[in-house]
Each structure stands twice: as C-alpha cells, then as structure tokens.
Design a protein around this motif. Sequence first.
Motif, PDB file in Angstrom:
ATOM      1  N   ASP A  70      14.665 -39.182  -7.512  1.00 38.59           N
ATOM      2  CA  ASP A  70      15.133 -39.632  -6.295  1.00 38.59           C
ATOM      3  C   ASP A  70      16.582 -40.113  -6.270  1.00 38.59           C
ATOM      4  OD1 ASP A  70      11.911 -41.461  -5.893  1.00 38.59           O
ATOM      5  OD2 ASP A  70      12.327 -39.173  -5.365  1.00 38.59           O
ATOM      6  N   LYS A  71      16.947 -40.546  -7.503  1.00 37.79           N
ATOM      7  CA  LYS A  71      18.268 -40.856  -7.412  1.00 37.79           C
ATOM      8  C   LYS A  71      19.284 -39.745  -7.543  1.00 37.79           C
ATOM      9  CE  LYS A  71      21.638 -43.900  -8.169  1.00 37.79           C
ATOM     10  NZ  LYS A  71      22.231 -44.919  -7.074  1.00 37.79           N
ATOM     11  N   PHE A  72      18.768 -38.846  -8.211  1.00 39.65           N
ATOM     12  CA  PHE A  72      19.902 -37.651  -8.556  1.00 39.65           C
ATOM     13  C   PHE A  72      19.057 -36.237  -8.290  1.00 39.65           C
ATOM     14  CE2 PHE A  72      23.089 -40.099 -10.813  1.00 39.65           C
ATOM     15  CZ  PHE A  72      22.175 -41.211 -11.501  1.00 39.65           C
ATOM     16  N   PRO A  73      18.724 -35.857  -7.086  1.00 36.83           N
ATOM     17  CA  PRO A  73      18.274 -34.925  -6.737  1.00 36.83           C
ATOM     18  C   PRO A  73      19.212 -33.550  -6.987  1.00 36.83           C
ATOM     19  CG  PRO A  73      18.992 -36.053  -4.816  1.00 36.83           C
ATOM     20  CD  PRO A  73      19.135 -36.933  -5.948  1.00 36.83           C
ATOM     21  N   ILE A  74      18.792 -32.729  -7.584  1.00 30.39           N
ATOM     22  CA  ILE A  74      19.634 -31.577  -8.040  1.00 30.39           C
ATOM     23  C   ILE A  74      18.875 -30.100  -7.248  1.00 30.39           C
ATOM     24  CG2 ILE A  74      20.076 -29.937 -10.012  1.00 30.39           C
ATOM     25  CD1 ILE A  74      20.298 -32.533 -11.596  1.00 30.39           C
ATOM     26  N   SER A  75      19.857 -29.435  -6.776  1.00 31.31           N
ATOM     27  CA  SER A  75      19.471 -27.899  -6.393  1.00 31.31           C
ATOM     28  C   SER A  75      19.762 -27.024  -7.407  1.00 31.31           C
ATOM     29  CB  SER A  75      19.684 -27.832  -5.182  1.00 31.31           C
ATOM     30  OG  SER A  75      20.880 -27.389  -4.839  1.00 31.31           O
ATOM     31  N   ARG A  76      18.939 -25.821  -7.430  1.00 26.47           N
ATOM     32  CA  ARG A  76      19.856 -24.556  -8.120  1.00 26.47           C
ATOM     33  C   ARG A  76      19.296 -23.477  -7.504  1.00 26.47           C
ATOM     34  NH1 ARG A  76      20.068 -22.293 -14.357  1.00 26.47           N
ATOM     35  NH2 ARG A  76      21.773 -20.644 -13.686  1.00 26.47           N
ATOM     36  N   PRO A  77      19.830 -23.170  -6.189  1.00 30.65           N
ATOM     37  CA  PRO A  77      18.998 -21.749  -5.381  1.00 30.65           C
ATOM     38  C   PRO A  77      19.373 -20.532  -5.896  1.00 30.65           C
ATOM     39  CG  PRO A  77      21.102 -22.524  -4.426  1.00 30.65           C
ATOM     40  CD  PRO A  77      20.933 -23.394  -5.506  1.00 30.65           C
ATOM     41  N   ASN A  78      20.295 -20.249  -6.882  1.00 32.58           N
ATOM     42  CA  ASN A  78      20.363 -19.252  -7.583  1.00 32.58           C
ATOM     43  C   ASN A  78      21.192 -19.333  -8.882  1.00 32.58           C
ATOM     44  OD1 ASN A  78      23.495 -19.147  -6.951  1.00 32.58           O
ATOM     45  ND2 ASN A  78      23.020 -18.836  -4.836  1.00 32.58           N
ATOM     46  N   LEU A  79      21.655 -18.484  -9.594  1.00 31.21           N
ATOM     47  CA  LEU A  79      21.965 -18.254 -10.980  1.00 31.21           C
ATOM     48  C   LEU A  79      23.598 -18.602 -11.152  1.00 31.21           C
ATOM     49  CD1 LEU A  79      20.105 -14.987 -12.525  1.00 31.21           C
ATOM     50  CD2 LEU A  79      19.705 -17.670 -13.092  1.00 31.21           C
ATOM     51  N   THR A  80      24.325 -18.857  -9.714  1.00 38.02           N
ATOM     52  CA  THR A  80      25.672 -19.315  -9.943  1.00 38.02           C
ATOM     53  C   THR A  80      26.000 -20.404  -9.266  1.00 38.02           C
ATOM     54  OG1 THR A  80      26.036 -17.958  -7.658  1.00 38.02           O
ATOM     55  CG2 THR A  80      26.410 -16.573 -10.079  1.00 38.02           C
ATOM     56  N   PHE A  81      24.941 -21.022  -8.609  1.00 39.55           N
ATOM     57  CA  PHE A  81      25.331 -22.167  -7.744  1.00 39.55           C
ATOM     58  C   PHE A  81      24.416 -23.399  -8.239  1.00 39.55           C
ATOM     59  CE2 PHE A  81      27.546 -24.235  -4.440  1.00 39.55           C
ATOM     60  CZ  PHE A  81      26.422 -25.114  -3.569  1.00 39.55           C
ATOM     61  N   SER A  82      24.788 -24.741  -8.092  1.00 40.26           N
ATOM     62  CA  SER A  82      24.082 -25.922  -8.096  1.00 40.26           C
ATOM     63  C   SER A  82      24.681 -27.023  -7.521  1.00 40.26           C
ATOM     64  CB  SER A  82      23.770 -26.127  -9.639  1.00 40.26           C
ATOM     65  OG  SER A  82      23.055 -27.412  -9.906  1.00 40.26           O
TER      66      SER A  82
END
Lengths: 115, 111
Positions: free
Chosen positions: A64-76
């Motif tokens: 909730d405090k640090f949401p992280i996304s990583r949709p592919n192998l090169t980006f976050s």
Amino acid sequence: SAVISQKPSRDICQRGTSLTIQCQVDSQVTMMFWYRQQPGQSLTLIATANQGSEATYESGFVIDKFPISRPNLTFSTLTVSNLSPEDSSIYLCSALAGSGNTEAFFGQGTRLTVV
Amino acid sequence: SQQGEEDPQALSIQEGENATMNCSYKTSINNLQWYRQNSGRGLVHLILIRSNEREKHSGRLRVTLDTSKKSSSLLITASRAADTASYFCATDARSNYKLTFGKGTLLTVNP
C-alpha cells in the motif's frame, strides 16, 4: 552490462501526495529490485519487482505504501504513496547482470524531498 | 540479518597513498561484492569475489576474503582525487540473489 535509466533524478513533493519513479533497462533482465537509501545511510532493499506478478516485499515495507509494477522484462515503476518527511531518501532501481550472476547494475537514483 | 559492517566509517588520505577498507558480515555467503557511490548517486559495481576465492585483483583494486572470519578488505592503491566516494560491500546468501549492503566507508582523497 546493462544500462539503467531512472527518472526523475530528483523531486520535491508535498506531504500526502505520491511520487512514481520509473526504471528502464536497455536489455531484458531476469530480476529487478528497488532500494531506499536514507540520508547518510546504506541501502535497504524495499522489494523484488516480479515480471507479471506482485512484487515481493521485505520486512517493514508494504504494497500500500510502495506499490510496484513490472509489466515486462525491461521496465518497472515504484510509487511512494502518502508521502511524509520521513520518506525523504534516495530511491534506487537495480537489475542483475544475468542468470546466476549477482553482480548488480544501478540506476542513478531518485532523490526525493518531502516538504 | 547479515548486514555487513564497514570500517572505518570515514577515511581521509593524500593522493598517491593506499586506502584500505574492511567489511564484516554475519552469515554464510555466496559472493561478496564491492560498490562505489559518488555523491549520493547510483552505485557502480567494482569487483565480485566468490566464497571459494581468497583474493582478487582488478586494476588498482585488490580484494581479499576470509570466510573463517567473515570479513573482506578492499585495497585501493595509488589513490587519486577521483577515487573520492563512498564504498559499500554487499553480500548475497546462497539461497537467493538479494544483496545486503554494509554501512559504507566514505573515502576522501586529498589532492
């Protein structure tokens, strides 16, 4: 070796707002990580960014405090939510050089100041 | 926690002198690495030493590892003003790829 572009390089934010930090790697990497470096301190791992699934958080850090996304192998992306002055730190993105190799590459960091 | 502890916390030397920084850790490791950070920017990987290695060289850098004492040292020979930076050791455990960083040594090389 991998080149990591991280942005923004710095920002000043009002308390209660959020900041999203982007990390772009110039090649596909298996593992990406986000670290926090508080003023004058060492690096503390926030979470492992998993491609296509929820990040794995370290003790003391929550989604909730640090949401992280990583949709592919090169980006976050890392979002620091509901900012308070205690969140003022440098946030760093990191990626591993290759499978079985723990040599890490780092972005240039995002210096966040919360006022 | 197997967080490394570096000493000294700060080191100031003259250009041309050698700089030695030490790192200790608490649990078994797979590898130990040294990184450099300039002025709160990103970290740059310097050298990696595996748990079955005792010494490694790279240019002006020499790293030693003593797994019985759970300690490592980084020697920078013939230092230059451009070597001024913070130096961190980092360890990874045998079970995962996550790095645990030490507290760092701030090295100042005076011209």
